[in-house]
Design an enzyme around this catalytic site. Structure first.
Site, PDB file in Angstrom:
ATOM      1  CB  THR A   1      -0.903  -0.001   1.246  1.00 32.57           C
ATOM      2  OG1 THR A   1      -1.511   1.282   1.377  1.00 32.57           O
ATOM      3  CG2 THR A   1      -0.127  -0.291   2.520  1.00 32.57           C
ATOM      4  CG  ASP A   2      -1.083   5.013  -0.951  1.00 28.23           C
ATOM      5  OD1 ASP A   2      -1.626   4.392  -0.011  1.00 28.23           O
ATOM      6  OD2 ASP A   2      -1.666   5.902  -1.606  1.00 28.23           O
ATOM      7  CD  GLU A   3      -3.327   3.660   4.481  1.00 31.21           C
ATOM      8  OE1 GLU A   3      -3.121   3.515   5.691  1.00 31.21           O
ATOM      9  OE2 GLU A   3      -4.466   3.728   3.992  1.00 31.21           O
TER      10      GLU A   3
ATOM     11  CE1 TYR B   1      -3.395  -2.599   5.654  1.00 34.25           C
ATOM     12  CE2 TYR B   1      -3.262  -0.239   5.195  1.00 34.25           C
ATOM     13  CZ  TYR B   1      -3.339  -1.555   4.745  1.00 34.25           C
ATOM     14  OH  TYR B   1      -3.355  -1.822   3.397  1.00 34.25           O
TER      15      TYR B   1
ATOM     16  CE  LYS C   1      -0.143  -4.577   2.929  1.00 33.85           C
ATOM     17  NZ  LYS C   1      -0.587  -5.871   2.335  1.00 33.85           N
TER      18      LYS C   1
ATOM     19  N   PRO D   1     -20.451   9.787   8.794  1.00 32.06           N
ATOM     20  CG  PRO D   1     -19.555   7.816   9.685  1.00 32.06           C
ATOM     21  CD  PRO D   1     -20.558   8.313   8.707  1.00 32.06           C
TER      22      PRO D   1
ATOM     23  NE  ARG E   1      -8.792   6.044   9.803  1.00 31.44           N
ATOM     24  CZ  ARG E   1      -8.856   5.631   8.534  1.00 31.44           C
ATOM     25  NH1 ARG E   1      -7.911   5.952   7.680  1.00 31.44           N
ATOM     26  NH2 ARG E   1      -9.867   4.889   8.124  1.00 31.44           N
TER      27      ARG E   1
END
Ligand code: NAD
Ligand code: DAU
Length: 350
Positions: free
Chosen positions: A131-133, A156, A160, A211, A287
């Site tokens: 992932t790019d995260e 997360y 990864k 939300p 978040r």
């Protein structure tokens, strides 16, 4: 004949990858290994069930012995590893599960591949879907390149990133032919409605609050899931061992703008007055550690492999909404049971 293991094939992206490989490569035997967690759903693949080159195996990548036996039995030539815990919010409430699945699960696959291939790397490939995260967050400008240092912020993305480091270590230490790709946010049919787009489609349909975390100013780069599957196909077949590719949609949206666009489409499709569902927008507590902006520089995959997104966002977004509205039964199945508890825990009193 090639035996290809695809993990996490009953999930969102995995189901599109499995379908593509089963239909496009009838001379491959495709083994879809999935634990069927809350996110795994065989309904996602009902159209290819029964195809002679498709095999589903229910199993857990956290089970080291099971994984070793599986590799011994099927002698896979290639592995495309998508199975993961994939939702950032769940990683904030339960980080250990992410370490078990994303880190240890990956290590078990690497170890089994190493044992079976035993240094005979010819015709073999281990492909890690990342992932790019892992790159962290951007400010208002710039984009992630393959050379951007890893700087994950959530459990997360840390899990990864850790898994990716092991994949690189197996390439550098043992010479295993590995590749990694890091993709931006996917959207499209079959995404579990814990993620922004399907969750908001479901809530708009049911007139429930939307939300929006923080001020809604976080930016994501959205890519249609089938374009991601096409990139995975290309990378699996063409990338040289040890390579990494970033995959993105050239399609950045602030959350609040994306949500307003979704409302416009949904109100039109549901026959509601224009802007009717804007009243559902509810700003809620942000978040924790919320990454401000992700953006991908896709120059490398474009120049080296000739991949570009093919689905224009306007088209892909309409198609996605149409799919969720047409597949009420799918929606009802995945939003019953565990989902009700999850939703309460995540959003009540937020
Ligand atoms: P998903 O949550 O929809 O699906 C994950 C699948 O993995 C499910 O079918 C689940 O049953 C399976 N799984 C989970 N734990 C398992 C275990 N222990 N053993 C076997 N199977 C297990 O995820 P997704 O959104 O389709 O993401 C797939 C992959 O792509 C992940 O690795 C994710 O990190 C990566 N990714 C996702 C996005 C995105 O926007 N969704 C973007 C970039 C990368
Ligand atoms: O960038 C790739 C990643 O994209 C993948 O690696 C992850 O697996 C995938 O889940 C996705 O992560 P995000 O955290 O970006 O996706 P999510 O759909 O959870 O959230 C998108 C944005 O919307 C994010 O800024 C948080 C916000 N959001 C999300 C939810 C669920 C809200 O404002 N409200 C919500 O209820």
């Amino acid at each position: 004949m090639k035996n290809i293991l695809i993990t996490g094939g009953a999930g969102f992206i995995g189901s599109h990858v499995v379908r593509r490989f089963v239909n496009k490569y009838p001379h491959y035997e495709i083994y879809n290994l999935d634990k069927l967690t809350y996110a795994g759903n065989l309904e996602n693949l009902s159209d290819i069930d029964g195809k002679p080159n498709y095999h589903f195996i229910k199993g857990d990548i956290e089970d080291q012995n099971f994984i070793m036996e599986l590799f011994q039995k099927y002698q896979f030539d290639g592995v495309i590893h998508l199975a993961a815990e994939s939702h950032v919010d769940r990683s904030i409430t339960n980080p250990m599960q992410f370490i078990h699945t994303n880190v240890l699960g990956t290590a078990h696959l690497l170890n089994a591949a190493r044992a079976i291939w035993n240094g005979n790397w010819e015709g073999k490939k281990y492909y890690q879907i990342s992932t790019d995260e892992v790159y962290g967050a951007l400010g208002d400008t710039g984009s992630f390149k393959e050379t951007t240092p890893y700087n994950p912020h959530s459990p997360y993305s840390a899990a990864k990133a850790s898994a990716d480091h092991f994949v690189r270590a197996y390439h550098d230490t043992y010479g295993m032919p590995t590749v990694i790709s890091n993709c931006s946010n996917n959207y499209g049919p079959n995404q579990f409605p814990e993620k922004l787009i399907p969750l908001f489609i479901n809530n708009i349909k049911n007139n429930k609050p939307l939300p929006v975390y923080g001020q809604g100013i976080n930016v994501r780069d959205w890519l249609y899931v089938e374009d991601h599957a096409a990139a995975i196909d290309l990378i699996f077949h063409k990338a040289k061992p040890g390579e990494t590719y970033n995959i993105g949609g050239n399609n950045e949206w602030r959350n609040i703008d994306l949500i307003k666009k979704l409302i416009e489409i949904m109100d039109r499709k549901l026959g509601r007055p224009e802007g009717e569902s804007l009243k559902l927008i509810t700003y809620v507590t942000d978040r924790a550690g919320h990454d401000l902006r992700y953006a991908i520089d896709p120059t490398k995959i474009k120049n080296e492999l000739g991949w570009e997104p093919t689905v224009k966002f306007d088209e892909g977004f309409e198609k996605t909404v149409d799919w969720y509205l047409a597949n009420e039964e799918w929606f009802n199945h995945v939003t019953s049971g565990e989902y009700v508890e999850y939703y309460k825990k995540m959003y009540e009193n937020r």
